[in-house]
Scaffold this motif. Structure first.
Motif, PDB file in Angstrom:
ATOM      1  N   GLY A   1      48.127  46.890  48.467  1.00  0.00           N
ATOM      2  CA  GLY A   1      47.614  45.801  49.299  1.00  0.00           C
ATOM      3  C   GLY A   1      46.117  45.604  49.243  1.00  0.00           C
ATOM      4  O   GLY A   1      45.536  44.973  50.137  1.00  0.00           O
ATOM      5  N   LYS A   2      45.460  46.153  48.220  1.00  0.00           N
ATOM      6  CA  LYS A   2      44.011  45.943  48.061  1.00  0.00           C
ATOM      7  C   LYS A   2      43.679  45.680  46.600  1.00  0.00           C
ATOM      8  O   LYS A   2      44.392  46.134  45.699  1.00  0.00           O
ATOM      9  CB  LYS A   2      43.246  47.187  48.517  1.00  0.00           C
ATOM     10  N   LEU A   3      42.583  44.978  46.403  1.00  0.00           N
ATOM     11  CA  LEU A   3      42.050  44.845  45.048  1.00  0.00           C
ATOM     12  C   LEU A   3      41.058  45.985  44.834  1.00  0.00           C
ATOM     13  O   LEU A   3      40.045  46.083  45.536  1.00  0.00           O
ATOM     14  CB  LEU A   3      41.329  43.491  44.886  1.00  0.00           C
ATOM     15  N   ILE A   4      41.384  46.853  43.905  1.00  0.00           N
ATOM     16  CA  ILE A   4      40.519  47.998  43.595  1.00  0.00           C
ATOM     17  C   ILE A   4      39.753  47.680  42.317  1.00  0.00           C
ATOM     18  O   ILE A   4      40.357  47.330  41.291  1.00  0.00           O
ATOM     19  CB  ILE A   4      41.351  49.286  43.345  1.00  0.00           C
ATOM     20  N   VAL A   5      38.443  47.796  42.365  1.00  0.00           N
ATOM     21  CA  VAL A   5      37.622  47.537  41.180  1.00  0.00           C
ATOM     22  C   VAL A   5      36.895  48.825  40.798  1.00  0.00           C
ATOM     23  O   VAL A   5      36.065  49.338  41.552  1.00  0.00           O
ATOM     24  CB  VAL A   5      36.621  46.388  41.434  1.00  0.00           C
ATOM     25  N   ASN A   6      37.263  49.360  39.647  1.00  0.00           N
ATOM     26  CA  ASN A   6      36.618  50.567  39.128  1.00  0.00           C
ATOM     27  C   ASN A   6      35.669  50.198  37.994  1.00  0.00           C
ATOM     28  O   ASN A   6      36.016  49.387  37.129  1.00  0.00           O
ATOM     29  CB  ASN A   6      37.665  51.550  38.575  1.00  0.00           C
ATOM     30  N   VAL A   7      34.506  50.806  37.990  1.00  0.00           N
ATOM     31  CA  VAL A   7      33.537  50.566  36.925  1.00  0.00           C
ATOM     32  C   VAL A   7      33.494  51.810  36.045  1.00  0.00           C
ATOM     33  O   VAL A   7      33.059  52.884  36.474  1.00  0.00           O
ATOM     34  CB  VAL A   7      32.141  50.263  37.506  1.00  0.00           C
ATOM     35  N   HIS A   8      33.999  51.662  34.817  1.00  0.00           N
ATOM     36  CA  HIS A   8      34.053  52.789  33.890  1.00  0.00           C
ATOM     37  C   HIS A   8      32.782  52.829  33.065  1.00  0.00           C
ATOM     38  O   HIS A   8      32.401  51.834  32.430  1.00  0.00           O
ATOM     39  CB  HIS A   8      35.255  52.652  32.953  1.00  0.00           C
ATOM     40  N   SER A   9      32.139  53.976  33.039  1.00  0.00           N
ATOM     41  CA  SER A   9      30.953  54.170  32.195  1.00  0.00           C
ATOM     42  C   SER A   9      31.400  54.455  30.769  1.00  0.00           C
ATOM     43  O   SER A   9      32.253  55.314  30.541  1.00  0.00           O
ATOM     44  CB  SER A   9      30.147  55.361  32.724  1.00  0.00           C
ATOM     45  N   LEU A  10      30.821  53.750  29.798  1.00  0.00           N
ATOM     46  CA  LEU A  10      31.121  54.075  28.395  1.00  0.00           C
ATOM     47  C   LEU A  10      30.136  55.113  27.860  1.00  0.00           C
ATOM     48  O   LEU A  10      30.197  55.489  26.700  1.00  0.00           O
ATOM     49  CB  LEU A  10      31.104  52.810  27.535  1.00  0.00           C
ATOM     50  N   GLU A  11      29.231  55.585  28.714  1.00  0.00           N
ATOM     51  CA  GLU A  11      28.336  56.671  28.316  1.00  0.00           C
ATOM     52  C   GLU A  11      29.067  58.010  28.387  1.00  0.00           C
ATOM     53  O   GLU A  11      29.025  58.797  27.454  1.00  0.00           O
ATOM     54  CB  GLU A  11      27.102  56.704  29.220  1.00  0.00           C
ATOM     55  N   ASP A  12      29.774  58.227  29.495  1.00  0.00           N
ATOM     56  CA  ASP A  12      30.440  59.532  29.642  1.00  0.00           C
ATOM     57  C   ASP A  12      31.907  59.424  30.049  1.00  0.00           C
ATOM     58  O   ASP A  12      32.561  60.435  30.298  1.00  0.00           O
ATOM     59  CB  ASP A  12      29.676  60.398  30.651  1.00  0.00           C
ATOM     60  N   GLY A  13      32.428  58.212  30.127  1.00  0.00           N
ATOM     61  CA  GLY A  13      33.851  58.041  30.441  1.00  0.00           C
ATOM     62  C   GLY A  13      34.198  58.142  31.910  1.00  0.00           C
ATOM     63  O   GLY A  13      35.359  57.996  32.291  1.00  0.00           O
ATOM     64  N   SER A  14      33.204  58.392  32.758  1.00  0.00           N
ATOM     65  CA  SER A  14      33.489  58.561  34.188  1.00  0.00           C
ATOM     66  C   SER A  14      33.681  57.207  34.874  1.00  0.00           C
ATOM     67  O   SER A  14      33.318  56.161  34.328  1.00  0.00           O
ATOM     68  CB  SER A  14      32.320  59.282  34.862  1.00  0.00           C
ATOM     69  N   ILE A  15      34.251  57.246  36.092  1.00  0.00           N
ATOM     70  CA  ILE A  15      34.232  56.054  36.950  1.00  0.00           C
ATOM     71  C   ILE A  15      32.930  56.135  37.731  1.00  0.00           C
ATOM     72  O   ILE A  15      32.761  56.984  38.603  1.00  0.00           O
ATOM     73  CB  ILE A  15      35.454  56.018  37.882  1.00  0.00           C
ATOM     74  N   GLN A  16      31.989  55.255  37.385  1.00  0.00           N
ATOM     75  CA  GLN A  16      30.650  55.377  37.977  1.00  0.00           C
ATOM     76  C   GLN A  16      30.512  54.639  39.301  1.00  0.00           C
ATOM     77  O   GLN A  16      29.562  54.885  40.046  1.00  0.00           O
ATOM     78  CB  GLN A  16      29.575  54.890  36.992  1.00  0.00           C
ATOM     79  N   ASP A  17      31.447  53.753  39.592  1.00  0.00           N
ATOM     80  CA  ASP A  17      31.379  53.028  40.863  1.00  0.00           C
ATOM     81  C   ASP A  17      32.768  52.482  41.158  1.00  0.00           C
ATOM     82  O   ASP A  17      33.544  52.201  40.237  1.00  0.00           O
ATOM     83  CB  ASP A  17      30.366  51.874  40.757  1.00  0.00           C
ATOM     84  N   THR A  18      33.077  52.346  42.426  1.00  0.00           N
ATOM     85  CA  THR A  18      34.374  51.778  42.794  1.00  0.00           C
ATOM     86  C   THR A  18      34.245  51.001  44.111  1.00  0.00           C
ATOM     87  O   THR A  18      33.474  51.404  44.988  1.00  0.00           O
ATOM     88  CB  THR A  18      35.458  52.882  42.883  1.00  0.00           C
ATOM     89  N   HIS A  19      34.951  49.886  44.196  1.00  0.00           N
ATOM     90  CA  HIS A  19      34.920  49.063  45.412  1.00  0.00           C
ATOM     91  C   HIS A  19      36.321  48.523  45.652  1.00  0.00           C
ATOM     92  O   HIS A  19      37.075  48.295  44.709  1.00  0.00           O
ATOM     93  CB  HIS A  19      33.941  47.899  45.261  1.00  0.00           C
ATOM     94  N   SER A  20      36.644  48.314  46.915  1.00  0.00           N
ATOM     95  CA  SER A  20      37.954  47.726  47.208  1.00  0.00           C
ATOM     96  C   SER A  20      37.772  46.494  48.102  1.00  0.00           C
ATOM     97  O   SER A  20      36.812  46.406  48.871  1.00  0.00           O
ATOM     98  CB  SER A  20      38.895  48.748  47.839  1.00  0.00           C
ATOM     99  N   PHE A  21      38.698  45.571  47.959  1.00  0.00           N
ATOM    100  CA  PHE A  21      38.592  44.281  48.659  1.00  0.00           C
ATOM    101  C   PHE A  21      39.928  43.976  49.341  1.00  0.00           C
ATOM    102  O   PHE A  21      40.997  44.135  48.744  1.00  0.00           O
ATOM    103  CB  PHE A  21      38.248  43.164  47.675  1.00  0.00           C
ATOM    104  N   ALA A  22      39.838  43.504  50.586  1.00  0.00           N
ATOM    105  CA  ALA A  22      41.045  43.132  51.339  1.00  0.00           C
ATOM    106  C   ALA A  22      41.483  41.730  50.913  1.00  0.00           C
ATOM    107  O   ALA A  22      40.665  40.935  50.428  1.00  0.00           O
ATOM    108  CB  ALA A  22      40.743  43.156  52.830  1.00  0.00           C
ATOM    109  N   PRO A  23      42.753  41.402  51.106  1.00  0.00           N
ATOM    110  CA  PRO A  23      43.218  40.041  50.787  1.00  0.00           C
ATOM    111  C   PRO A  23      42.418  39.000  51.569  1.00  0.00           C
ATOM    112  O   PRO A  23      41.978  39.253  52.683  1.00  0.00           O
ATOM    113  CB  PRO A  23      44.679  40.039  51.213  1.00  0.00           C
ATOM    114  N   ARG A  24      42.227  37.812  50.981  1.00  0.00           N
ATOM    115  CA  ARG A  24      41.422  36.792  51.673  1.00  0.00           C
ATOM    116  C   ARG A  24      42.249  36.067  52.727  1.00  0.00           C
ATOM    117  O   ARG A  24      41.716  35.415  53.602  1.00  0.00           O
ATOM    118  CB  ARG A  24      40.804  35.810  50.677  1.00  0.00           C
ATOM    119  N   ARG A  25      43.566  36.114  52.611  1.00  0.00           N
ATOM    120  CA  ARG A  25      44.410  35.535  53.662  1.00  0.00           C
ATOM    121  C   ARG A  25      45.772  36.198  53.563  1.00  0.00           C
ATOM    122  O   ARG A  25      46.107  36.816  52.576  1.00  0.00           O
ATOM    123  CB  ARG A  25      44.538  34.032  53.514  1.00  0.00           C
TER     124      ARG A  25
END
Ligand SMILES: [Fe+2]
Ligand SMILES: [Fe+2]
Length: 456
Positions: A430-454
């Protein structure tokens, strides 16, 4: 691709020169230095040629993912007429054949075959093969088919639609850096999204169709079939309009079909508004990072009118039923629509993009587009705008004047503060999960989640 000593010295020197500058100028200069070297790389490497005598010289690339249509492009080495056979069955039973081109004549040429399949079912898996006839053309009354070649592999794709798997990846500013592109396609193969948004500056300054073919259809990386089963969108960057060949990018990266938009939007062949599961995806083109009035471009660019035309398109696209009803709305464009730094060049410094109040001589972000599109996206409760161009990852939280979050993808290098990223969005629990993958070391360098707009 391995870097030779000459390339290594050039890149090191360019970065060292940029590093010696004061902090405010550093980002702009580093960007220019890297892009200048990248441009030389492509020209030095040159392009689509094949010594094997094969007619079909690339795997197919799926272009412009959509609910009821799909574009398929592949490179050829000689005058040819291409086709796609597709079926809803893996054994290709009942296959339909579609030739390149439209009414009147087929699109016979010696570079790229482009076939757009239409009338498809949404969220449906299809299997397909590609083939081409070799043509000996000696004149208007003297042409014949001298051979036929088919790729023996049966590929597959799944169309977009409300029932499709809501999962995208974004790459940007690859600038024909093959090692970066290789890392990006490896990460994407691992993540296996429903589609990829290539968010601009794929090219540098391209003067020949061969160099465009190399960048989009035959990039030097380990996966020839990188886009044969995962469809791509393209949101052009400022570099993707530069050079004679890039003025006709549609010869390598096809437009959507004319019937996929209204007659008013005839020339907006790259914008997209596509529903993929619970996500509505909007593609916009911020165009050049210099004003049409900048003397550098001699009045030969027309970005201003283009941005305004897209505003009318966007207003209507956001009201389409399948877009308006989606729980998540994500927009993509190349040049950022926001910058927290008050010195960042906003791209509207008439007439030549310079002012003592701002740094640089090109748009670091696009205030004109933000003013045109931002309020429409806000009214539609867009949760996130994903951009590129600045060659450094950044996330901007929403604020009182800008209710959508803003994300900037990384740069074309594999190392350092401006390293490349693959931004991944998927709907989970029930959420939009946005993961930011680093191509320097393969890690997930940042992550954010978003609730439905309606409510769904
Ligand atoms: Fe770039
Ligand atoms: Fe850019």
């Amino acid at each position: 691709m391995t870097m030779n000593r000459r390339d290594f010295l050039k890149k090191t020197a360019a970065l060292a020169a940029a590093a010696a500058l004061p902090e405010v100028a550093k980002a702009d200069e580093a960007l220019k230095a890297i892009e200048a070297v990248a441009a030389e790389d492509v020209q030095a490497g040159q392009a689509a040629s094949d010594a094997s005598g094969k007619l079909i010289i690339s795997a197919p690339m799926l272009q412009n993912y959509a609910e009821t249509s799909m574009g398929i492009a592949f490179a050829v080495s000689d005058m040819a007429n291409g086709y796609v056979r597709y079926s809803e069955k893996p054994d290709m039973s009942g296959a339909v054949t579609v030739k390149c081109g439209g009414f009147r004549v087929t699109d016979m040429n010696e570079h790229v075959m482009q076939i757009r399949l239409t009338g498809l079912k949404p969220a449906t898996k299809y299997w397909y093969t590609i083939g081409a006839d070799r043509i000996a053309y000696k004149g208007g009354y003297d042409m014949k088919i001298t051979g036929n070649e088919e790729d023996s592999r049966v590929y597959s794709f799944t169309t977009a639609g409300k029932a499709a798997n809501a999962h995208f990846c974004v790459i940007n500013d690859t600038h024909a850096h093959w090692n970066t592109f290789s890392a990006a396609t490896a990460k994407i193969a691992n993540l296996a999204p429903s589609c990829v948004i290539w968010n601009g500056d794929a090219t540098n300054v391209e003067e020949s169709i061969d160099s465009q073919v190399k960048i989009f259809l035959m990039p030097e990386q380990g996966r020839d079939d990188f886009a044969a089963e995962i469809p791509y969108f393209f949101c052009p960057g400022n570099h993707d309009s530069r050079g004679m060949a890039n003025r006709h990018l549609e010869r390598v990266w096809m437009y959507r079909q004319p019937e996929e938009r209204s007659s008013r939007d005839w020339d907006l062949g790259r914008n997209f508004a596509v529903r993929m599961g619970d996500i509505a995806m909007i593609g916009l083109d911020t165009a050049e990072d210099k004003l049409d009035t900048n003397p550098l471009f001699a009045g030969l660019f027309n970005s201003g009118a283009y941005r305004e035309a897209q505003t009318e398109w966007l207003r209507d696209a956001l009201q389409r039923k399948e877009i308006a009803s989606a729980p998540y709305l994500v927009a993509f464009c190349h040049i950022p629509l926001f910058d927290p730094n008050p010195k960042s060049n906003p791209g509207d410094l008439d007439p030549a993009d310079v002012s003592p109040d701002y740094r640089g001589d090109f748009a670091s972000w696009q205030r004109t587009c933000a003013n045109l599109w931002g309020p429409l996206l806000a009214k539609a409760k867009c949760q996130l705008v994903i951009t590129a161009h600045q060659h450094r990852y950044r996330y901007d939280e929403p604020d009182k004047t800008r209710p959508w979050a803003h994300m900037v993808g990384g740069g074309p290098s594999l190392k350092g503060g401006g390293h490349a990223t693959v931004i991944e969005g998927r709907v989970e629990s029930g959420k939009l999960i946005v993961n930011v993958h680093s191509l320097e070391d393969g890690s997930i360098q940042d992550t954010h989640s978003f609730a439905p707009r309606r409510k769904r």
